[in-house]
Design a protein around this motif. Structure first.
Motif, PDB file in Angstrom:
ATOM      1  N   CYS A  91       0.832  -1.197   0.000  1.00 44.29           N
ATOM      2  CA  CYS A  91       0.000   0.000   0.000  1.00 44.29           C
ATOM      3  C   CYS A  91       0.863   1.241   0.000  1.00 44.29           C
ATOM      4  CB  CYS A  91      -0.894   0.000   1.242  1.00 44.29           C
ATOM      5  SG  CYS A  91      -1.814   1.514   1.425  1.00 44.29           S
ATOM      6  N   THR A  92       0.662   2.103  -0.964  1.00 48.15           N
ATOM      7  CA  THR A  92       1.351   3.377  -0.985  1.00 48.15           C
ATOM      8  C   THR A  92       0.379   4.531  -0.894  1.00 48.15           C
ATOM      9  OG1 THR A  92       1.325   3.320  -3.404  1.00 48.15           O
ATOM     10  CG2 THR A  92       3.307   2.514  -2.289  1.00 48.15           C
ATOM     11  N   SER A  93      -0.752   4.459  -1.587  1.00 56.63           N
ATOM     12  CA  SER A  93      -1.727   5.537  -1.514  1.00 56.63           C
ATOM     13  C   SER A  93      -3.142   5.032  -1.339  1.00 56.63           C
ATOM     14  CB  SER A  93      -1.665   6.400  -2.785  1.00 56.63           C
ATOM     15  OG  SER A  93      -1.925   5.605  -3.923  1.00 56.63           O
TER      16      SER A  93
ATOM     17  N   SER B 163      -1.621  -4.383   8.043  1.00 55.34           N
ATOM     18  CA  SER B 163      -0.594  -5.319   8.502  1.00 55.34           C
ATOM     19  C   SER B 163       0.801  -4.770   8.254  1.00 55.34           C
ATOM     20  CB  SER B 163      -0.748  -6.671   7.792  1.00 55.34           C
ATOM     21  OG  SER B 163      -0.591  -6.529   6.390  1.00 55.34           O
ATOM     22  N   ASN B 164       1.755  -5.329   8.996  1.00 53.58           N
ATOM     23  CA  ASN B 164       3.165  -5.016   8.824  1.00 53.58           C
ATOM     24  C   ASN B 164       3.792  -6.139   7.991  1.00 53.58           C
ATOM     25  OD1 ASN B 164       6.092  -5.002   9.353  1.00 53.58           O
ATOM     26  ND2 ASN B 164       5.621  -3.388  10.845  1.00 53.58           N
ATOM     27  N   ARG B 165       4.279  -5.815   6.799  1.00 52.30           N
ATOM     28  CA  ARG B 165       4.791  -6.837   5.885  1.00 52.30           C
ATOM     29  C   ARG B 165       5.995  -7.577   6.460  1.00 52.30           C
ATOM     30  NH1 ARG B 165       4.000  -2.612   2.398  1.00 52.30           N
ATOM     31  NH2 ARG B 165       6.226  -2.242   2.177  1.00 52.30           N
ATOM     32  N   ASN B 166       6.785  -6.898   7.274  1.00 51.52           N
ATOM     33  CA  ASN B 166       7.954  -7.561   7.857  1.00 51.52           C
ATOM     34  C   ASN B 166       7.545  -8.606   8.899  1.00 51.52           C
ATOM     35  OD1 ASN B 166       9.557  -5.945   6.283  1.00 51.52           O
ATOM     36  ND2 ASN B 166      10.102  -4.526   7.937  1.00 51.52           N
TER      37      ASN B 166
ATOM     38  N   ALA C 188       2.564  -0.413  12.801  1.00 51.51           N
ATOM     39  CA  ALA C 188       3.659   0.324  12.149  1.00 51.51           C
ATOM     40  C   ALA C 188       4.970   0.158  12.911  1.00 51.51           C
ATOM     41  CB  ALA C 188       3.299   1.800  12.037  1.00 51.51           C
ATOM     42  N   ALA C 189       4.884   0.081  14.237  1.00 46.11           N
ATOM     43  CA  ALA C 189       6.085  -0.043  15.070  1.00 46.11           C
ATOM     44  C   ALA C 189       6.499  -1.492  15.277  1.00 46.11           C
ATOM     45  CB  ALA C 189       5.836   0.620  16.420  1.00 46.11           C
ATOM     46  N   ALA C 190       5.842  -2.422  14.576  1.00 48.20           N
ATOM     47  CA  ALA C 190       6.115  -3.860  14.700  1.00 48.20           C
ATOM     48  C   ALA C 190       5.857  -4.361  16.115  1.00 48.20           C
ATOM     49  CB  ALA C 190       7.546  -4.180  14.258  1.00 48.20           C
ATOM     50  N   GLU C 191       4.963  -3.678  16.835  1.00 47.26           N
ATOM     51  CA  GLU C 191       4.535  -4.149  18.156  1.00 47.26           C
ATOM     52  C   GLU C 191       3.276  -5.009  18.033  1.00 47.26           C
ATOM     53  OE1 GLU C 191       4.140  -0.666  20.511  1.00 47.26           O
ATOM     54  OE2 GLU C 191       6.276  -0.149  20.376  1.00 47.26           O
TER      55      GLU C 191
ATOM     56  N   ALA D  90      -3.973   4.382   9.286  1.00 45.71           N
ATOM     57  CA  ALA D  90      -2.728   3.806   8.765  1.00 45.71           C
ATOM     58  C   ALA D  90      -1.924   4.804   7.955  1.00 45.71           C
ATOM     59  CB  ALA D  90      -3.032   2.588   7.891  1.00 45.71           C
ATOM     60  N   LEU D  91      -2.554   5.897   7.543  1.00 52.14           N
ATOM     61  CA  LEU D  91      -1.884   6.797   6.597  1.00 52.14           C
ATOM     62  C   LEU D  91      -0.604   7.435   7.132  1.00 52.14           C
ATOM     63  CD1 LEU D  91      -4.858   8.554   4.764  1.00 52.14           C
ATOM     64  CD2 LEU D  91      -3.260   6.838   3.877  1.00 52.14           C
ATOM     65  N   PRO D  92      -0.539   7.868   8.406  1.00 53.06           N
ATOM     66  CA  PRO D  92       0.747   8.423   8.874  1.00 53.06           C
ATOM     67  C   PRO D  92       1.908   7.449   8.680  1.00 53.06           C
ATOM     68  CG  PRO D  92      -0.986   8.960  10.431  1.00 53.06           C
ATOM     69  CD  PRO D  92      -1.584   7.998   9.442  1.00 53.06           C
ATOM     70  N   ALA D  93       1.677   6.156   8.975  1.00 53.66           N
ATOM     71  CA  ALA D  93       2.739   5.159   8.798  1.00 53.66           C
ATOM     72  C   ALA D  93       3.031   4.916   7.325  1.00 53.66           C
ATOM     73  CB  ALA D  93       2.338   3.852   9.477  1.00 53.66           C
ATOM     74  N   VAL D  94       1.987   4.831   6.526  1.00 57.10           N
ATOM     75  CA  VAL D  94       2.174   4.635   5.081  1.00 57.10           C
ATOM     76  C   VAL D  94       2.980   5.778   4.496  1.00 57.10           C
ATOM     77  CG1 VAL D  94       0.978   4.549   2.860  1.00 57.10           C
ATOM     78  CG2 VAL D  94       0.094   3.248   4.791  1.00 57.10           C
ATOM     79  N   ASN D  95       2.625   7.003   4.862  1.00 64.24           N
ATOM     80  CA  ASN D  95       3.294   8.176   4.301  1.00 64.24           C
ATOM     81  C   ASN D  95       4.728   8.322   4.786  1.00 64.24           C
ATOM     82  OD1 ASN D  95       0.953   8.838   2.894  1.00 64.24           O
ATOM     83  ND2 ASN D  95       0.190  10.196   4.500  1.00 64.24           N
TER      84      ASN D  95
END
Length: 351
Positions: free
Chosen positions: A5-7, A160-163, A232-235, A246-251
Motif C-alpha cells: 500500500c502506498t496511496s 498489517s506489517n509486511r515484515n 507500524a512499530a512492529a509491536e 494507517a496513513l501516517p505510517a504509510v506516508n
C-alpha cells in the motif's frame, strides 16, 4: 496478489456490485454535488461574522495539524471567517461534551462531526438545529435527517506489517484459517464489526466475532489510533481499523499493507450544528462547503478521510465495486445496541 500500500488499499476482490450495493443501510452515492455554495448562504455567514467576530468553533477528533489545513482551504475561499478554533475530542466524548455545555448554557461547538449514534442522541434531547440543507446547496443524497449531513467516513480495512506478516488475510474468512494468535491488536470497541451487521445480520456477525476471538486471541486497545500505530512499530502484526489511521505510517514509508475487505464496514460521520451554536450561519456555510467538490477534496487531502458518497473523492473511487455495509442515523439505536453486544463478546474472550 496484493501489492504494497502506498496511496490506496489493495482490494480483496469486490462483489462485482458498485457502491450502490449499500441498500442495506439506505445509502446511495450522489451525482449532483455542487461546485460552489449558494451566494445567499455566503452572504448570511458574512453578515453574522460582521455582527459577531468571535471565533468559529469546530469539534472533531482529527489532529490539529490536519484540521489547520482544512481551515486554511476554507479561509482561502471565505476570508471573512478569519477566526477558527478546533477542539479535538475523541468520538465518544463529542456528544457528552456538547450535551453538558448546552445544558449549562456554556459556549459549545458551532459545528461538530459526530457518529450516527451521537447525532441521534443529541437530537433526541433537542440539542441540534434542524436546517434546510438542500437550500444550502447540499446534494439531497447527503441529507439523511434535518439535523445531520453525511460529511466523511471511517472505512475499515485490514492493516498489517509486511515484515511481521508477509501473507496477511485478504478476506474475512482468512482471519479464521491462519495462525494469527498473538499477532493481532484490535480496538476494544467493536465498531468495525457492528458496521458489518447491515449486510451480514446480527447472528452471523456475532458468530464471526466469537470465532475470531477464539482463533486469534487479540490484544485490545481502548484508543482507536493505537492498533495501527502498533502495527507500524512492529509491536503487532495485524489489525482491523479505519484506513486513515494507517496513513501516517504509510506516508512515512513504514512497511504497511492495507487490504480493503468485502463486504467493507463503513462508519459514516455526520456534520451537525448544536442549537447553542453561536455562529449557525457560518456553520451552515462550513458544512455546505465541506460537501462541495472542492471542500470535500480539501478535507480528504488533509485528513485521509473522504466522503464515500461524493463520487469525486478518492474514498468513493476506492470503494467502487465493493459491498458497503453502513448504518444511517435513523438506525442509531440498533447500531448502539450492536456495538454494546459485540464489544461484550470481544472483551469477554468470545463469550
Amino acid at each position: 496478489m496484493a501489492a504494497a500500500c502506498t496511496s490506496a488499499p489493495t482490494s480483496s476482490g469486490g462483489s462485482g456490485e458498485d457502491i450502490e450495493a449499500t441498500a442495506a443501510a439506505g445509502i446511495r452515492p450522489v451525482d449532483d454535488v455542487p461546485a460552489d455554495v449558494p451566494q445567499d448562504v455566503v452572504d448570511a455567514a458574512r453578515d453574522e461574522v460582521a455582527a459577531d467576530p468571535s471565533p468559529f468553533v469546530y469539534y472533531e477528533g482529527n489532529p490539529e495539524d490536519q484540521i489547520a489545513k482544512v481551515f486554511a482551504a476554507f479561509k482561502a475561499e471565505y476570508p471573512f471567517v478569519s477566526e477558527l478554533t478546533h477542539v479535538r475530542l475523541a468520538v465518544r466524548d463529542l456528544a457528552p461534551r456538547i450535551d453538558q455545555e448546552s445544558r449549562a448554557g456554556a459556549r459549545t461547538a458551532d459545528v461538530a462531526l459526530l457518529a450516527d449514534d451521537g447525532a441521534q442522541e443529541l437530537d433526541s434531547r433537542g440539542q441540534l438545529l434542524h436546517m434546510d440543507w438542500e437550500a444550502a446547496g447540499i446534494a439531497p443524497g447527503l441529507v439523511t435527517t434535518p439535523y445531520a449531513v453525511v460529511t466523511t467516513a471511517g472505512v475499515f480495512t485490514f492493516i498489517s506489517n509486511r515484515n511481521e506478516l508477509p501473507s496477511p488475510p485478504k478476506s474475512w474468512d482468512d482471519w479464521l484459517d491462519g495462525d494469527l494468535a498473538g499477532k493481532v491488536t484490535l480496538w476494544s470497541q467493536a465498531v468495525p464489526f457492528a458496521a458489518l451487521v447491515p449486510v451480514w445480520g446480527v447472528e452471523k456477525t456475532q458468530d464471526y466475532v466469537r470465532d475470531l476471538v477464539a482463533e486469534v486471541h487479540p490484544t485490545l486497545s481502548d484508543t482507536p489510533w493505537v492498533p495501527a500505530q502498533n502495527v507500524a512499530a512492529a509491536e503487532g502484526a495485524l489489525t482491523i481499523n479505519a484506513y486513515h489511521t494507517a496513513l501516517p505510517a504509510v506516508n512515512s514509508g513504514a512497511p504497511i499493507e492495507v487490504v480493503l475487505p468485502d463486504p467493507t464496514p463503513v462508519s459514516l460521520v455526520y456534520a451537525s450544528v448544536p442549537k447553542a451554536a453561536k455562529h449557525p450561519k457560518v456553520a451552515q456555510l462550513f458544512i455546505a462547503w465541506l460537501n462541495t467538490q472542492s471542500g470535500a477534496k480539501a478535507y480528504e487531502d488533509a485528513t485521509g478521510r473522504g466522503n464515500p458518497l461524493i463520487p469525486t473523492t478518492d474514498t468513493a473511487e476506492m470503494l467502487r465495486g465493493h459491498t458497503i455495509s453502513a448504518w444511517t442515523p435513523q438506525e442509531a439505536k440498533k447500531l448502539g445496541q450492536n456495538i454494546v453486544d459485540l464489544t461484550a463478546i470481544l472483551r469477554g474472550g468470545g463469550v
